[in-house]
Write a protein that holds these residues in place. Structure first.
Motif, PDB file in Angstrom:
ATOM      1  N   GLY A  33      21.020  34.666  64.511  1.00 15.99           N
ATOM      2  CA  GLY A  33      21.448  34.668  63.125  1.00 15.99           C
ATOM      3  C   GLY A  33      20.816  35.766  62.290  1.00 15.99           C
ATOM      4  N   PHE A  34      19.762  36.409  62.818  1.00 14.56           N
ATOM      5  CA  PHE A  34      19.138  37.501  62.059  1.00 14.56           C
ATOM      6  C   PHE A  34      18.696  38.632  62.990  1.00 14.56           C
ATOM      7  CE2 PHE A  34      15.851  39.357  59.114  1.00 14.56           C
ATOM      8  CZ  PHE A  34      16.736  39.699  58.113  1.00 14.56           C
ATOM      9  N   GLN A  73      21.306  40.203  54.992  1.00 13.64           N
ATOM     10  CA  GLN A  73      20.214  40.999  54.456  1.00 13.64           C
ATOM     11  C   GLN A  73      18.938  40.175  54.387  1.00 13.64           C
ATOM     12  OE1 GLN A  73      22.151  41.801  50.703  1.00 13.64           O
ATOM     13  NE2 GLN A  73      22.812  43.822  51.373  1.00 13.64           N
ATOM     14  N   GLU A  74      17.842  40.844  54.154  1.00  6.67           N
ATOM     15  CA  GLU A  74      16.558  40.139  54.063  1.00  6.67           C
ATOM     16  C   GLU A  74      16.573  39.097  52.957  1.00  6.67           C
ATOM     17  OE1 GLU A  74      13.690  43.232  53.641  1.00  6.67           O
ATOM     18  OE2 GLU A  74      14.010  44.016  55.674  1.00  6.67           O
ATOM     19  N   ASN A 127      19.453  29.704  71.295  1.00  5.57           N
ATOM     20  CA  ASN A 127      18.040  29.933  71.605  1.00  5.57           C
ATOM     21  C   ASN A 127      17.889  31.007  72.670  1.00  5.57           C
ATOM     22  OD1 ASN A 127      17.259  27.966  69.799  1.00  5.57           O
ATOM     23  ND2 ASN A 127      17.183  26.351  71.346  1.00  5.57           N
ATOM     24  N   GLU A 128      16.885  31.836  72.481  1.00  3.75           N
ATOM     25  CA  GLU A 128      16.589  32.930  73.399  1.00  3.75           C
ATOM     26  C   GLU A 128      17.768  33.902  73.502  1.00  3.75           C
ATOM     27  OE1 GLU A 128      15.289  31.178  77.044  1.00  3.75           O
ATOM     28  OE2 GLU A 128      13.437  30.371  76.159  1.00  3.75           O
ATOM     29  N   LEU A 129      18.664  33.832  72.526  1.00  2.27           N
ATOM     30  CA  LEU A 129      19.809  34.745  72.426  1.00  2.27           C
ATOM     31  C   LEU A 129      20.665  34.740  73.688  1.00  2.27           C
ATOM     32  CD1 LEU A 129      18.019  37.767  70.698  1.00  2.27           C
ATOM     33  CD2 LEU A 129      19.172  35.824  69.627  1.00  2.27           C
ATOM     34  N   LYS A 130      20.761  33.573  74.318  1.00  2.22           N
ATOM     35  CA  LYS A 130      21.473  33.515  75.599  1.00  2.22           C
ATOM     36  C   LYS A 130      22.977  33.717  75.460  1.00  2.22           C
ATOM     37  CE  LYS A 130      21.305  28.431  75.576  1.00  2.22           C
ATOM     38  NZ  LYS A 130      20.712  27.253  76.280  1.00  2.22           N
ATOM     39  N   ASN A 153      11.806  35.856  61.480  1.00  4.83           N
ATOM     40  CA  ASN A 153      13.075  35.518  62.130  1.00  4.83           C
ATOM     41  C   ASN A 153      13.831  36.737  62.651  1.00  4.83           C
ATOM     42  OD1 ASN A 153      13.781  32.540  62.034  1.00  4.83           O
ATOM     43  ND2 ASN A 153      13.086  32.860  59.923  1.00  4.83           N
ATOM     44  N   GLN A 154      13.170  37.875  62.709  1.00  4.21           N
ATOM     45  CA  GLN A 154      13.896  39.106  63.006  1.00  4.21           C
ATOM     46  C   GLN A 154      14.508  39.151  64.398  1.00  4.21           C
ATOM     47  OE1 GLN A 154      12.136  42.864  61.037  1.00  4.21           O
ATOM     48  NE2 GLN A 154      10.436  41.432  61.012  1.00  4.21           N
TER      49      GLN A 154
END
Length: 252
Positions: free
Chosen positions: A165-166, A150-151, A111-114, A160-161
């Motif tokens: 994971g994406f 990929q999309e 979460n929050e790319l920590k 989710n960009q």
């Protein structure tokens, strides 16, 4: 030769949900697990005809991988040879005359790319590890790689960009892996197929609505492409928030 990979999200929990029936039904030559969430001696599995290989995280109830193989390996390696990356039981490599089999549970950016910065360090170290193996013989990599490339690999890609994971960073690392001479086997057979996912959130009836992500992969070095016979996703098999994925190769 049949290979199965499955993030079981806790092997002891899945054992209570018909794991052994699924294991016998799939009848794989190699059955690879991620996120076993075990320490040594916390489970005893009777798997006649299989050699068991386990890699445990130092942290209890976290991460962990396993491979059950009908044919014993010539050699086995745990981790990628770097202490900073080998505390969480994320990688097992089995050596055979025709290939290396690597199962991997890639770190989640969270979460929050920590943990994204660490994830980037991991990606570079891991591809270097694979490249060293590939110098010796072909490589079969499987596991939860924690990225939808990929999309078409997730249902709700627009929202989710910037989520773990994406992210563009994670997707670019997967592209870089392929550029090093590897092939995403599922896309080799189904380059444009949509709605094919291997993980679904437990929230929002995601699995019922097939609002999923394809984050579990079989990736092979390009010198194995001529040996590929099929790739599939067993979305019908329950027990985890992931489903098993399958690869078949022929060396005849």
């Amino acid at each position: 030769m049949k290979f199965i990979s499955w993030n079981v999200n806790g092997l002891r929990a899945v054992m209570k949900k018909n794991f052994m029936d699924i294991f016998q039904q799939l009848d794989a030559d190699f059955f690879c697990l991620q996120e076993t969430k075990l320490q040594a001696e916390q489970i005893q599995m009777e798997l006649p005809g299989y050699t068991q290989y386990w890699n445990y995280a130092e942290k209890k109830g976290y991460s962990g991988t396993a491979i059950f193989a009908k044919e014993p390996a010539e050699k086995v390696f745990y981790g990628i040879g770097q202490d900073v990356h080998d505390q969480e039981g994320r990688v097992i490599t089995l050596q055979y005359p025709q290939f290396y089999l690597v199962t991997c549970y890639t770190p989640n950016s969270q979460n929050e790319l920590k943990r994204l910065d660490y994830r980037m360090e991991w990606e570079d170290a891991f591809v270097s590890y694979l490249d060293e193996l590939k110098k010796d013989r072909p490589v079969i990599l499987c596991g939860d790689l924690n990225v939808a490339h990929q999309e078409i690999d997730l249902k709700n890609w627009k929202t989710n960009q910037n989520n773990a994971g994406f992210t563009m960073e994670e997707r670019e690392k997967f592209t870089a892996l392929l550029d090093h001479g590897y092939v995403d086997t599922f896309r080799h057979f189904y380059p444009d197929l949509t709605g094919a996912y291997s993980w679904w959130s437990y929230r929002f009836n995601a699995r019922k609505n097939n609002a999923g992500w394809r984050i579990d992969y079989f990736v092979v070095s390009s010198d194995l492409v001529d040996h590929l016979t099929s790739a599939s996703i067993h979305a019908e098999i329950l027990g985890s928030d992931h489903c098993p994925i399958e690869l078949q190769l022929s060396f005849e």
